[in-house]
Each structure stands twice: as structure tokens, then as C-alpha cells.
Motif scaffolding. Structure first.
Motif, PDB file in Angstrom:
ATOM      1  N   PRO A 156     -59.785 -67.527 112.301  1.00  0.00           N
ATOM      2  CA  PRO A 156     -58.716 -67.149 113.225  1.00  0.00           C
ATOM      3  C   PRO A 156     -57.375 -67.070 112.503  1.00  0.00           C
ATOM      4  CG  PRO A 156     -60.075 -68.915 114.136  1.00  0.00           C
ATOM      5  CD  PRO A 156     -60.459 -68.770 112.699  1.00  0.00           C
ATOM      6  N   THR A 157     -56.496 -66.212 112.981  1.00  0.00           N
ATOM      7  CA  THR A 157     -55.197 -66.017 112.339  1.00  0.00           C
ATOM      8  C   THR A 157     -54.160 -66.988 112.905  1.00  0.00           C
ATOM      9  OG1 THR A 157     -54.780 -64.229 113.917  1.00  0.00           O
ATOM     10  CG2 THR A 157     -55.567 -63.609 111.728  1.00  0.00           C
ATOM     11  N   ALA A 158     -53.480 -67.687 112.007  1.00  0.00           N
ATOM     12  CA  ALA A 158     -52.468 -68.667 112.401  1.00  0.00           C
ATOM     13  C   ALA A 158     -51.125 -68.272 111.816  1.00  0.00           C
ATOM     14  CB  ALA A 158     -52.857 -70.061 111.911  1.00  0.00           C
ATOM     15  N   GLY A 159     -50.127 -68.128 112.658  1.00  0.00           N
ATOM     16  CA  GLY A 159     -48.794 -67.770 112.187  1.00  0.00           C
ATOM     17  C   GLY A 159     -48.081 -68.960 111.577  1.00  0.00           C
ATOM     18  N   THR A 160     -47.297 -68.707 110.519  1.00  0.00           N
ATOM     19  CA  THR A 160     -46.486 -69.752 109.893  1.00  0.00           C
ATOM     20  C   THR A 160     -45.133 -69.169 109.516  1.00  0.00           C
ATOM     21  OG1 THR A 160     -46.943 -69.380 107.535  1.00  0.00           O
ATOM     22  CG2 THR A 160     -48.616 -70.598 108.801  1.00  0.00           C
ATOM     23  N   ALA A 161     -44.200 -70.061 109.185  1.00  0.00           N
ATOM     24  CA  ALA A 161     -42.896 -69.629 108.685  1.00  0.00           C
ATOM     25  C   ALA A 161     -42.900 -69.560 107.162  1.00  0.00           C
ATOM     26  CB  ALA A 161     -41.807 -70.572 109.177  1.00  0.00           C
ATOM     27  N   GLY A 162     -44.075 -69.399 106.571  1.00  0.00           N
ATOM     28  CA  GLY A 162     -44.213 -69.296 105.123  1.00  0.00           C
ATOM     29  C   GLY A 162     -44.879 -70.522 104.527  1.00  0.00           C
ATOM     30  N   ALA A 163     -45.308 -70.397 103.292  1.00  0.00           N
ATOM     31  CA  ALA A 163     -45.977 -71.509 102.600  1.00  0.00           C
ATOM     32  C   ALA A 163     -45.058 -72.716 102.543  1.00  0.00           C
ATOM     33  CB  ALA A 163     -46.375 -71.093 101.194  1.00  0.00           C
ATOM     34  N   GLY A 164     -45.573 -73.855 103.004  1.00  0.00           N
ATOM     35  CA  GLY A 164     -44.796 -75.086 102.978  1.00  0.00           C
ATOM     36  C   GLY A 164     -43.960 -75.335 104.202  1.00  0.00           C
ATOM     37  N   SER A 165     -43.920 -74.379 105.122  1.00  0.00           N
ATOM     38  CA  SER A 165     -43.159 -74.587 106.353  1.00  0.00           C
ATOM     39  C   SER A 165     -43.865 -75.611 107.232  1.00  0.00           C
ATOM     40  CB  SER A 165     -43.007 -73.270 107.111  1.00  0.00           C
ATOM     41  OG  SER A 165     -44.296 -72.784 107.497  1.00  0.00           O
ATOM     42  N   GLY A 166     -43.157 -76.096 108.256  1.00  0.00           N
ATOM     43  CA  GLY A 166     -43.756 -77.072 109.154  1.00  0.00           C
ATOM     44  C   GLY A 166     -45.018 -76.559 109.806  1.00  0.00           C
ATOM     45  N   SER A 167     -44.997 -75.305 110.232  1.00  0.00           N
ATOM     46  CA  SER A 167     -46.168 -74.720 110.881  1.00  0.00           C
ATOM     47  C   SER A 167     -47.332 -74.581 109.897  1.00  0.00           C
ATOM     48  CB  SER A 167     -45.812 -73.354 111.491  1.00  0.00           C
ATOM     49  OG  SER A 167     -45.077 -72.563 110.578  1.00  0.00           O
ATOM     50  N   HIS A 168     -47.031 -74.363 108.633  1.00  0.00           N
ATOM     51  CA  HIS A 168     -48.084 -74.261 107.619  1.00  0.00           C
ATOM     52  C   HIS A 168     -48.693 -75.635 107.322  1.00  0.00           C
ATOM     53  CE1 HIS A 168     -49.394 -73.213 103.264  1.00  0.00           C
ATOM     54  NE2 HIS A 168     -50.373 -72.965 104.109  1.00  0.00           N
ATOM     55  N   ILE A 169     -47.825 -76.646 107.153  1.00  0.00           N
ATOM     56  CA  ILE A 169     -48.330 -77.998 106.920  1.00  0.00           C
ATOM     57  C   ILE A 169     -49.184 -78.452 108.099  1.00  0.00           C
ATOM     58  CG2 ILE A 169     -47.695 -80.405 106.541  1.00  0.00           C
ATOM     59  CD1 ILE A 169     -45.061 -79.351 105.375  1.00  0.00           C
ATOM     60  N   ALA A 170     -48.706 -78.167 109.309  1.00  0.00           N
ATOM     61  CA  ALA A 170     -49.464 -78.540 110.506  1.00  0.00           C
ATOM     62  C   ALA A 170     -50.815 -77.836 110.534  1.00  0.00           C
ATOM     63  CB  ALA A 170     -48.664 -78.196 111.757  1.00  0.00           C
ATOM     64  N   GLY A 171     -50.835 -76.575 110.087  1.00  0.00           N
ATOM     65  CA  GLY A 171     -52.103 -75.843 110.031  1.00  0.00           C
ATOM     66  C   GLY A 171     -53.072 -76.472 109.039  1.00  0.00           C
ATOM     67  N   LEU A 172     -52.553 -76.874 107.865  1.00  0.00           N
ATOM     68  CA  LEU A 172     -53.401 -77.535 106.871  1.00  0.00           C
ATOM     69  C   LEU A 172     -53.957 -78.847 107.420  1.00  0.00           C
ATOM     70  CD1 LEU A 172     -51.196 -77.082 103.653  1.00  0.00           C
ATOM     71  CD2 LEU A 172     -53.261 -75.790 104.252  1.00  0.00           C
ATOM     72  N   TYR A 173     -53.117 -79.596 108.092  1.00  0.00           N
ATOM     73  CA  TYR A 173     -53.537 -80.864 108.688  1.00  0.00           C
ATOM     74  C   TYR A 173     -54.599 -80.609 109.766  1.00  0.00           C
ATOM     75  CZ  TYR A 173     -52.729 -85.683 110.356  1.00  0.00           C
ATOM     76  OH  TYR A 173     -52.856 -86.997 110.710  1.00  0.00           O
ATOM     77  N   PHE A 174     -54.386 -79.553 110.557  1.00  0.00           N
ATOM     78  CA  PHE A 174     -55.337 -79.155 111.604  1.00  0.00           C
ATOM     79  C   PHE A 174     -56.697 -78.833 110.981  1.00  0.00           C
ATOM     80  CE2 PHE A 174     -57.207 -75.841 114.368  1.00  0.00           C
ATOM     81  CZ  PHE A 174     -57.184 -76.479 115.599  1.00  0.00           C
ATOM     82  N   GLU A 175     -56.677 -78.091 109.870  1.00  0.00           N
ATOM     83  CA  GLU A 175     -57.926 -77.772 109.176  1.00  0.00           C
ATOM     84  C   GLU A 175     -58.628 -79.038 108.709  1.00  0.00           C
ATOM     85  OE1 GLU A 175     -57.728 -73.523 106.981  1.00  0.00           O
ATOM     86  OE2 GLU A 175     -56.308 -74.989 106.174  1.00  0.00           O
ATOM     87  N   ASN A 176     -57.846 -79.979 108.159  1.00  0.00           N
ATOM     88  CA  ASN A 176     -58.434 -81.228 107.660  1.00  0.00           C
ATOM     89  C   ASN A 176     -59.090 -82.032 108.773  1.00  0.00           C
ATOM     90  OD1 ASN A 176     -57.639 -80.677 105.074  1.00  0.00           O
ATOM     91  ND2 ASN A 176     -55.911 -82.076 105.046  1.00  0.00           N
ATOM     92  N   ILE A 177     -58.427 -82.060 109.922  1.00  0.00           N
ATOM     93  CA  ILE A 177     -58.923 -82.864 111.047  1.00  0.00           C
ATOM     94  C   ILE A 177     -60.132 -82.223 111.724  1.00  0.00           C
ATOM     95  CG2 ILE A 177     -58.334 -83.670 113.379  1.00  0.00           C
ATOM     96  CD1 ILE A 177     -57.020 -85.421 111.431  1.00  0.00           C
TER      97      ILE A 177
END
Length: 329
Positions: A156-177
Motif C-alpha cells: 500500500p502507498t503511504a504518504g510522507t513529508a520525505g525521508a526522515g520526516s515524522g510521517s516517514h518515521i511513523a511509517g517505519l515504526y508501523f511496519e516494525n509493529i
């Protein structure tokens, strides 16, 4: 020769005294012209909105106008870099958050050090994140949404404000969980990412509550849970991740203000006092709370508290980001 050395020492001492006096006088008269706050994301997003609310109130304390300049790109690192290279005179302030002043150090070759090249001013209100999707997603609960994501033939496609942005970090954490793989779509801020989510061009954002809440209320996107162990007062109908079936997925996007290193302590103190005055103003607090923002405790509003918190967050998040092998295109 001895007399020459003594004369050299005298001249150097005089110069240092002159510089010290000039710096002291400059701090005493500060501010005497408009101050610029560099926001490293697009206008209209949550960082921009918070900064403009605070800037409007801070000018009452400081007696000068505070201008907001949006400098986008590279997950906010371009805007932060401009602030770092500015004169240490208090007339350029760096707004940032967990992404720009923590995560970027693990992702980008910055050319500056996030801790030693900046002086902390004050911790600002924070945002729990919120899991939101486009309305075309059929799921009505977080458990149903997780099942829908897992069933998709492509990530699925997840929008972010770029690599390292809050939305990107949250996405990485979401993937981990969750173990769900996402395809990230970077934008120059979460405001344009939100536009595409509303239009159905991307599937989801793990977003700042302040950026999403208006669209959720308008029925333009669907919200599933906030990433905290307690509900957000301004969105009390949205469950926590613990309640919704994803326990432990807790993440708060905190923000702060910094100035270039070597900025006189008297100037840092004046800026800190202006921030504290703004956050103590009932009208400002109401505006920020309506955006879903949470006020920092009073004992955490000092420059020293922000500096300690930033270092603790670097120790927490850098290992996860590096383990994820985040690449910058």
C-alpha cells in the motif's frame, strides 16, 4: 621583543573586550528588527500552522514582528541547514521536530551537527500521530484496516513529508509493529500529502493529528486510531491504538525551536521567555489544543530540557532508522 609581545597581548585583550562589549550591547538591545523563523516544510502543513500561531503571540513579548519562511526539501534538512549557517544573533530561528532535528542525522549527510551546531530554545507542543486512510478503503476499524492492508497484492502507498520526516518515521515504526510492508510516496510536506490522500491518490498516512483532524471531521478521510495510550481531547471519538487492537504503537511528534550555536545566552533567554508567554496565553493554548496538540509540562520548557530530550531521542530512534536501511533518492 618582550615589549612587542606585551603590546600584542594588550591589543588582543582589547579586541576581545570590544567584541564582548558589542555582543553584550547587541543582546541588551535585542530585538531591534524583524526575526525570521525557518519552517522546513510547506506552507499550510501542521508545522507551519503551529509556528504562525506562536509567532503572532511572541511578537507581543519581543516587540518585533516574527516572519515565517518556508524552506522545503530533503526531509527538512535544507531549511535547518540555512538556519545553522545564519549569523548567531537571534534573528534566524530554526523550527523543527523529531524528523528534522533527530532522524535526519541518521539518514542524510548533513554537513552540520544537529546537537553541537544549534542552541536549543524551547520545547513546543507535541502531536500524537493518527492512522488515516482514503475514504475508498472499505475498512471501518483498525483491525479491518490492517487486514485490508495485508490483503493487497502490492505494498500500500503511504504518504510522507520525505525521508526522515515524522510521517516517514511513523511509517517505519508501523511496519516494525505490524509486519506490513509499505511503499512510501515522499512530498515536500504533509499538507500536499494530505491533498493526495483526500483525492484518493495514496492509501494512507500515519500523520500528525493536527494535520489530519480537520479532514477527518469533514468526512474527507477515515481515521482509525491515535498513537497514544490516551485519547486526544479534541478528537475524543477516535480510539487509541491500544483500544483499537495495535497495543504499544505509541509515537508522539514533538517540536522545538533552535538558534545557531554561539547565539548569546541572553538572546536565547529572551526567545525562551517569549515562547513560554505564548504557551501560557489561554487564547493560544485553545488554538493549539483545537489542532490536537498537547502542551509540554512547564518544567520542560527550558532550553536545557529541550537539549536533553533531543539527545535522548537520538539515542532511541537512530538505531531503528539505520536498521531500516533508509535510502535517500
Amino acid at each position: 621583543m618582550r615589549r612587542r609581545k606585551q603590546m600584542r597581548r594588550f591589543v588582543l585583550a582589547a579586541l576581545f573586550a570590544t567584541f564582548a562589549f558589542a555582543a553584550s550591547a547587541s543582546a541588551e538591545n535585542y530585538p531591534s528588527r524583524p526575526i525570521t523563523i525557518i519552517v522546513p516544510f510547506a506552507a499550510g502543513g501542521p508545522s507551519d500552522a503551529m509556528t504562525r500561531i506562536l509567532a503572532e503571540r511572541m511578537k507581543i513579548t519581543l516587540g518585533e514582528t516574527l516572519l515565517v519562511e518556508n524552506v522545503t526539501g530533503a526531509g527538512g534538512s535544507i531549511g535547518v541547514g540555512r538556519a545553522v549557517r545564519s549569523a548567531p544573533d537571534g534573528y534566524t530561528i530554526s523550527f523543527g521536530h523529531l524528523g528534522t532535528h533527530v532522524a535526519n542525522g541518521a539518514i542524510y549527510k548533513l554537513g552540520y551537527d544537529l546537537v553541537t551546531d544549534l542552541e536549543p530554545v524551547a520545547l513546543l507542543p507535541s502531536n500524537p500521530m493518527i492512522i488515516v486512510s482514503k475514504n475508498a478503503v472499505p475498512a471501518k476499524s483498525l483491525k479491518e484496516f490492517l487486514a485490508w492492508l495485508k490483503a493487497q497484492p502490492k505494498p500500500p502507498t503511504a504518504g510522507t513529508a520525505g525521508a526522515g520526516s515524522g510521517s516517514h518515521i511513523a511509517g517505519l515504526y508501523f511496519e516494525n509493529i505490524t509486519g506490513i510492508k509499505l511503499q512510501y510516496v515522499p512530498y515536500r510536506g504533509t499538507a500536499p500529502a494530505m491533498n493526495d490522500l483526500v483525492a484518493g491518490q495514496i492509501d494512507l498516512i500515519v500523520d500528525q493529528t493536527s494535520n489530519s483532524i480537520a479532514q477527518v471531521r469533514a468526512g474527507n478521510i477515515r481515521a482509525y486510531a491515535v498513537t497514544d495510550d490516551k485519547r486526544v481531547e479534541s478528537a475524543a471519538d477516535i480510539p487509541t491504538v491500544d483500544e483499537a487492537g495495535l497495543p504499544g504503537f505509541h509515537m508522539t511528534l514533538w517540536s522545538g525551536l533552535w538558534v545557531p550555536k554561539d547565539t548569546p545566552k541572553e538572546i536565547v533567554a529572551k526567545l525562551n521567555a517569549a515562547v513560554v508567554d505564548a504557551l501560557n496565553d489561554p487564547a493560544v493554548r485553545k488554538q493549539l489544543e483545537n489542532l490536537g496538540l498537547q502542551m509540554p509540562p512547564k518544567n520542560e520548557l527550558t532550553p536545557e530540557a529541550l537539549g536533553a530530550w533531543q539527545k535522548a531521542e537520538i539515542a532511541k530512534w537512530w538505531p531503528m532508522i539505520r536498521d531500516a536501511n533508509v535510502k535517500v533518492d
